[in-house]
Design an enzyme around this catalytic site. Structure first.
Site, PDB file in Angstrom:
ATOM      1  N   ASP A  95       0.832  -1.206   0.000  1.00 58.81           N
ATOM      2  CA  ASP A  95       0.000   0.000   0.000  1.00 58.81           C
ATOM      3  C   ASP A  95       0.865   1.254   0.000  1.00 58.81           C
ATOM      4  OD1 ASP A  95      -2.146  -1.632   0.067  1.00 58.81           O
ATOM      5  OD2 ASP A  95      -2.693  -1.228   2.154  1.00 58.81           O
ATOM      6  N   ALA A  96       1.944   1.214   0.767  1.00 55.81           N
ATOM      7  CA  ALA A  96       2.807   2.399   0.873  1.00 55.81           C
ATOM      8  C   ALA A  96       3.464   2.689  -0.472  1.00 55.81           C
ATOM      9  CB  ALA A  96       3.855   2.188   1.948  1.00 55.81           C
ATOM     10  N   TYR A  98       2.311   1.846  -3.354  1.00 53.30           N
ATOM     11  CA  TYR A  98       1.242   2.308  -4.236  1.00 53.30           C
ATOM     12  C   TYR A  98       0.965   3.789  -3.997  1.00 53.30           C
ATOM     13  CZ  TYR A  98      -3.275   2.507  -6.573  1.00 53.30           C
ATOM     14  OH  TYR A  98      -4.314   2.838  -7.411  1.00 53.30           O
ATOM     15  N   ASP A  99       0.833   4.156  -2.713  1.00 53.34           N
ATOM     16  CA  ASP A  99       0.596   5.563  -2.387  1.00 53.34           C
ATOM     17  C   ASP A  99       1.729   6.436  -2.903  1.00 53.34           C
ATOM     18  OD1 ASP A  99      -1.771   5.040  -1.210  1.00 53.34           O
ATOM     19  OD2 ASP A  99      -1.036   5.089   0.856  1.00 53.34           O
ATOM     20  N   LEU A 145     -26.212  13.782  19.870  1.00 56.71           N
ATOM     21  CA  LEU A 145     -26.205  14.727  20.984  1.00 56.71           C
ATOM     22  C   LEU A 145     -26.297  16.155  20.484  1.00 56.71           C
ATOM     23  CD1 LEU A 145     -23.310  13.099  23.008  1.00 56.71           C
ATOM     24  CD2 LEU A 145     -25.646  13.374  23.842  1.00 56.71           C
ATOM     25  N   LYS A 180     -16.652  13.400  27.264  1.00 52.73           N
ATOM     26  CA  LYS A 180     -17.139  12.971  25.958  1.00 52.73           C
ATOM     27  C   LYS A 180     -15.953  12.382  25.203  1.00 52.73           C
ATOM     28  CE  LYS A 180     -19.711  14.400  21.931  1.00 52.73           C
ATOM     29  NZ  LYS A 180     -18.699  14.018  20.934  1.00 52.73           N
ATOM     30  N   ARG A 201     -22.695   2.884  14.728  1.00 54.94           N
ATOM     31  CA  ARG A 201     -23.880   3.737  14.782  1.00 54.94           C
ATOM     32  C   ARG A 201     -24.542   3.876  13.404  1.00 54.94           C
ATOM     33  NH1 ARG A 201     -25.161   9.013  14.106  1.00 54.94           N
ATOM     34  NH2 ARG A 201     -26.890   9.728  15.360  1.00 54.94           N
ATOM     35  N   CYS A 481     -22.109  35.275 -10.676  1.00 56.01           N
ATOM     36  CA  CYS A 481     -21.681  33.933 -10.316  1.00 56.01           C
ATOM     37  C   CYS A 481     -20.393  33.581 -11.057  1.00 56.01           C
ATOM     38  CB  CYS A 481     -22.778  32.941 -10.672  1.00 56.01           C
ATOM     39  SG  CYS A 481     -22.265  31.229 -10.464  1.00 56.01           S
ATOM     40  N   CYS A 505     -27.014  26.775 -13.721  1.00 55.12           N
ATOM     41  CA  CYS A 505     -25.660  26.962 -13.180  1.00 55.12           C
ATOM     42  C   CYS A 505     -25.016  25.598 -12.957  1.00 55.12           C
ATOM     43  CB  CYS A 505     -25.722  27.737 -11.870  1.00 55.12           C
ATOM     44  SG  CYS A 505     -24.101  27.883 -11.085  1.00 55.12           S
TER      45      CYS A 505
HETATM   46  O1  D41 Z   1     -18.478   9.781  25.368  1.00 60.42           O
HETATM   47  C1  D41 Z   1     -19.221   9.906  24.427  1.00 60.42           C
HETATM   48  N1  D41 Z   1     -18.723  10.115  23.213  1.00 60.42           N
HETATM   49  C2  D41 Z   1     -20.697   9.854  24.600  1.00 60.42           C
HETATM   50  C3  D41 Z   1     -21.497   9.822  23.482  1.00 60.42           C
HETATM   51  C4  D41 Z   1     -21.295   9.819  25.866  1.00 60.42           C
HETATM   52  N2  D41 Z   1     -20.545   9.842  26.970  1.00 60.42           N
HETATM   53  N3  D41 Z   1     -22.641   9.770  25.995  1.00 60.42           N
HETATM   54  C5  D41 Z   1     -23.442   9.732  24.905  1.00 60.42           C
HETATM   55  N4  D41 Z   1     -24.779   9.668  25.087  1.00 60.42           N
HETATM   56  C6  D41 Z   1     -25.580   9.635  24.038  1.00 60.42           C
HETATM   57  C7  D41 Z   1     -27.066   9.581  24.247  1.00 60.42           C
HETATM   58  C8  D41 Z   1     -27.492  10.580  25.274  1.00 60.42           C
HETATM   59  C9  D41 Z   1     -27.806   9.863  22.975  1.00 60.42           C
HETATM   60  C10 D41 Z   1     -27.419   8.212  24.705  1.00 60.42           C
HETATM   61  C11 D41 Z   1     -22.891   9.751  23.601  1.00 60.42           C
HETATM   62  C12 D41 Z   1     -23.802   9.723  22.535  1.00 60.42           C
HETATM   63  N5  D41 Z   1     -25.134   9.655  22.777  1.00 60.42           N
HETATM   64  C13 D41 Z   1     -23.426   9.739  21.135  1.00 60.42           C
HETATM   65  N6  D41 Z   1     -22.236   9.625  20.626  1.00 60.42           N
HETATM   66  C14 D41 Z   1     -22.301   9.700  19.297  1.00 60.42           C
HETATM   67  C15 D41 Z   1     -23.571   9.863  18.932  1.00 60.42           C
HETATM   68  C16 D41 Z   1     -24.296   9.869  20.091  1.00 60.42           C
END
Ligand code: D41
Length: 756
Positions: A95-96, A98-99, A145, A180, A201, A481, A505
């Site tokens: 791959d490398a 090729y790249d 979210l 998060k 997801r 434009c 356009c």
């Molecule tokens: O830590 C996260 N990335 C995180 C994502 C989290 N701690 N809680 C989450 N809670 C939700 C709900 C409230 C909808 C159950 C989430 C996410 N959703 C989420 N991450 C990506 C899409 C949704």
């Protein structure tokens, strides 16, 4: 309705950070082949190459004749490699390597554009669709979210919730607050305590089956003791910094692909067709929630997480309970101070209502729960030079200025383009004419501050006029434009100048097509941005409007100049493309509507419309009948405002647009929208009106409940009203309902009816 107001706000700037993300990105687009790591037909890796090992300097010394000979040699070598890889399934180079060939080819072409071959490997499109993963429908939708960036938004979040629930300000309300994780969401389905499958997801409804890969992740238990018979656990897959660095170091040694950041590494590792590769990649998992359940886990979010921990999941240890916005903000600040030393990437803090009964009452609004909020960390900043301003024309005709920057590393990602929003922004004014940046305008040659927050397109935040070159001139925004020459007008109150060319356009046409095949829309495997551009420019087998995608195979068969052997397509890739197109001849109503690219009609609105009308014929009948009646019906839908309603009506009233839509629909079977729970609900399909004061739930909650049960909620009583719910002090509406013979019930009867 939080639809993008700038019209094209969601469109990415070429070469922005999304390009980086796309290197590991999604199925269905060339360059995102989850099986082989080699992105055949992907963008030339140019400025974002992280695994850029070839010596570009030597290109600088080539003579023109040498360059021409070398381009010929490279085209042959890349061709041979493609054939070996795709047709014979027996790669001849790594791959490398090729790249490196592709990059050298691109570098020579950049120096001698006039030598670019008609069959240049840079333009090669039609990587065969990845065999890919099976699809899994989530038993419960995976929501997303809502985001907040400012501390004030926490108090607003709290107020919104209290208002919705009708809670007084002095009543305590508890939230959880947790980091998060910057990874990717995964849903794990356990049946009788055994891991049955794991899915990404995806679009929230359907994800990819990555069960075999999930089983290789140590943090994911295969068996749970004393778990509910059915349990969907949701959480985030991520890679720790140390593991990411070790993986990249190994990759660099062996010439394998190097990942740009831990998130990409996690995504690329999870989306491996060979689970043994996933096993060799050190992935981790934090559980943060759940989907479908046969029995409730607990009464609060915190207790439920405790149970997940008892089952053997890892729950983030920084999760805390907080009472009110001040405590939430304090925990956010605390997490922020720990961020550099956590050993994994986080991009904010997530707050959730702790009481699960309240979560249930609050429910969700299209795709985001009302009871949760992601509070993002501030953007990363850097200074660089503005080398130019390009004007791009978007799918709704918006002229968007794009900053061409001297490439700069902003928080770990190379950025060379950023949005400049609109002409006022460049001139130093906001949409009301008030000064921004103290009125400082932005000129080519200026030193500008770039900021990048998460996934969004980088922006220009500020300008340093002390460093302004003496000859820098104010930027003159075009009034025609740049693509089709039509006048570009600004309507009163609109911050955006728009090309008036409509479908004449070419830029609007091609952008609409790109939107049409994009992920939330038709998402046709093997037909991405690059291919759309190539077909759009092709005179033998053109695609200039969506309907022509569905006549492509037919035209190819009838045509002497076949797709095969042209534009980089081979027998197999062409056949795969036609097959991928065929699979999309059946399409859910919401995707169809979103794909049309009607201004203001985003994915959420399309979903609302699909749920409301149920079928394409019902929607079509409404939009092609009396405009007045259509507007009235549309604005009655919760979440659809007058601007969007007008935009829909206008689109169907415009003869060219209407013709394009009808031509497209003729090739499709548009599936009716599911109305969840509608069948077994006593109010399904009924039109309800609420009036007076409700004592046990707010009007907003009552309306949301009724809609969740498949009812339509209207604002005023008419002959079409099926049921009037009259709270305390109901006045003229109740009288009118009685006069029309509409059934009138009180709040108790309403609660009994919905089983609350
Ligand atoms: O830590 C996260 N990335 C995180 C994502 C989290 N701690 N809680 C989450 N809670 C939700 C709900 C409230 C909808 C159950 C989430 C996410 N959703 C989420 N991450 C990506 C899409 C949704």
């Amino acid at each position: 309705m939080p639809e993008p107001t700038g019209g094209d706000a969601s469109r990415s700037v070429p070469g922005d950070t999304h390009a980086e993300r796309d290197r590991t990105g999604r199925a269905g687009q060339p360059g995102n082949n989850p099986a082989g790591e080699r992105p055949v037909g992907a963008e030339p890796s140019g400025q974002f190459a992280v695994d850029d090992t070839i010596d570009l300097a030597s290109v600088e010394t080539l003579t023109k004749a040498q360059a021409q000979a070398e381009l010929h040699r490279l085209a042959q070598a890349i061709d041979a490699a493609d054939t070996a890889y795709h047709a014979d399934d027996a790669p001849v180079i790594t791959d490398a390597e090729y790249d490196a060939l592709k990059q050298r080819n691109a570098a020579i072409e950049a120096r001698f554009p006039e030598l670019k071959r008609p069959d240049s490997p840079s333009d090669r499109i039609g990587a065969p669709p990845a065999e890919g993963f099976g699809k899994i429908r989530h038993a419960r939708r995976m929501l997303s979210l809502a985001n907040a960036f400012e501390p004030e938004e926490l108090a607003e979040f709290d107020t919104r919730i209290r208002r919705y629930l009708g809670l007084p300000v002095d009543q305590p309300l508890r939230y959880t607050a947790e980091p998060k994780i910057d990874g990717l969401s995964l849903s794990l389905r356990y049946e009788n305590g055994t891991l049955a499958h794991a899915a990404t997801r995806g679009d929230g409804e359907t994800g990819e089956d990555v069960t075999a890969n999930a089983r290789t992740i140590a943090d994911i238990p295969q068996q749970l003791a004393d778990a509910p018979a059915l349990l969907e656990v949701r959480g985030e897959v991520y890679m720790r910094h140390a593991d990411f660095q070790a993986l990249n170091a190994r990759a660099a040694e062996t010439g394998a692909r190097v990942f740009a950041n831990p998130r990409n590494a996690a995504a690329g590792s999870l989306r491996q067709l060979d689970p043994e590769i996933t096993r060799s990649r050190p992935l981790a998992f934090f559980a943060y929630g759940w989907g479908a359940l046969s029995d409730p886990l607990a009464a609060t979010q915190m207790q439920a997480l405790e149970r997940l921990r008892a089952f053997g999941f890892t729950v983030n240890p920084l999760t805390r309970c907080c009472e009110g916005p001040d405590a939430m903000l304090a925990h956010y600040r605390h997490i922020e101070t720990l961020r550099p030393d956590l050993g994994y990437d986080i991009d904010g803090v997530v707050y959730k209502i702790d009481d699960l009964a309240l979560q249930e009452r609050l429910g969700f609004r299209s795709t985001t729960p009302r009871w949760a909020l992601a509070h993002k960390f501030p953007a990363e900043l850097a200074w660089t030079v503005l080398e130019g301003i390009d004007i791009q024309v978007g799918r709704t005709g918006a002229l968007s200025p794009v900053a061409r920057l001297r490439p700069i590393n902003v928080g770990g990602v190379m950025v060379s383009n950023a949005t400049l929003h609109n002409e006022d922004y460049i001139a130093g004014r906001d949409s009301r004419g008030e000064p921004i940046r103290d009125g400082r305008d932005i000129r080519i040659g200026d030193r500008v501050q770039v900021y990048r927050a998460g996934d969004v397109i980088p922006k220009i935040a500020d300008v340093d006029i002390s460093a302004r070159p003496a000859d820098a001139q104010p930027f003159v925004f075009p009034e025609t434009c740049p693509e089709c020459g039509s006048p570009a007008l600004r309507e009163p109150g609109d911050s955006v100048r728009r090309c008036t060319g409509g479908l004449i356009c070419p830029a609007q046409q091609v952008e609409r097509l790109k939107h049409f095949v994009s992920r939330g829309a038709f998402d046709i495997e093997g037909l991405g941005t690059k291919q759309i551009e190539a077909f759009f420019a092709d005179d033998q087998l053109p695609i200039r409007q969506p309907a022509e995608i569905f006549t492509l195979a037919e035209r190819d068969a009838a045509n002497l100049t076949k797709l095969k052997n042209r534009m980089g397509w081979g027998e197999t890739s062409a056949a795969n493309l036609f097959r991928a197109i065929d699979t999309r001849r059946t399409i859910p109503l919401n995707r169809f509507l979103f794909a049309l690219g009607i201004r203001h009609v985003g994915e959420n609105a399309a979903q609302l419309l699909a749920r409301h009308f149920g079928s394409y014929s019902a929607l079509h009948a409404c939009l092609t009948g009396s405009a007045e009646a259509a507007l009235a019906e549309l604005v009655d839908i919760n979440g659809i405002g007058p601007v969007m309603a007008q935009s829909l009506v206008d689109a169907f009233a415009n003869p060219e647009e209407r013709a394009a839509i009808d031509a497209l629909a003729a090739h499709l079977s548009i599936q009716d929208a599911e109305r969840p729970q509608a069948q077994d609900s006593p109010v399904a399909g009924k039109t309800l009106v609420f009036t007076g004061t409700l004592t046990r739930m707010t009007r907003a909650e009552a309306k949301a409940r009724a809609e969740a049960l498949g009812a339509r909620v209207a604002g005023s009583v008419s002959a079409k009203t099926d049921l009037l719910v009259a709270g305390e002090g109901a006045g003229s509406k109740a009288a009118k309902a009685e006069a029309l013979g509409v059934t009138v019930i009180d709040e108790d009867a309403w609660l009994a009816l919905i089983g609350a």
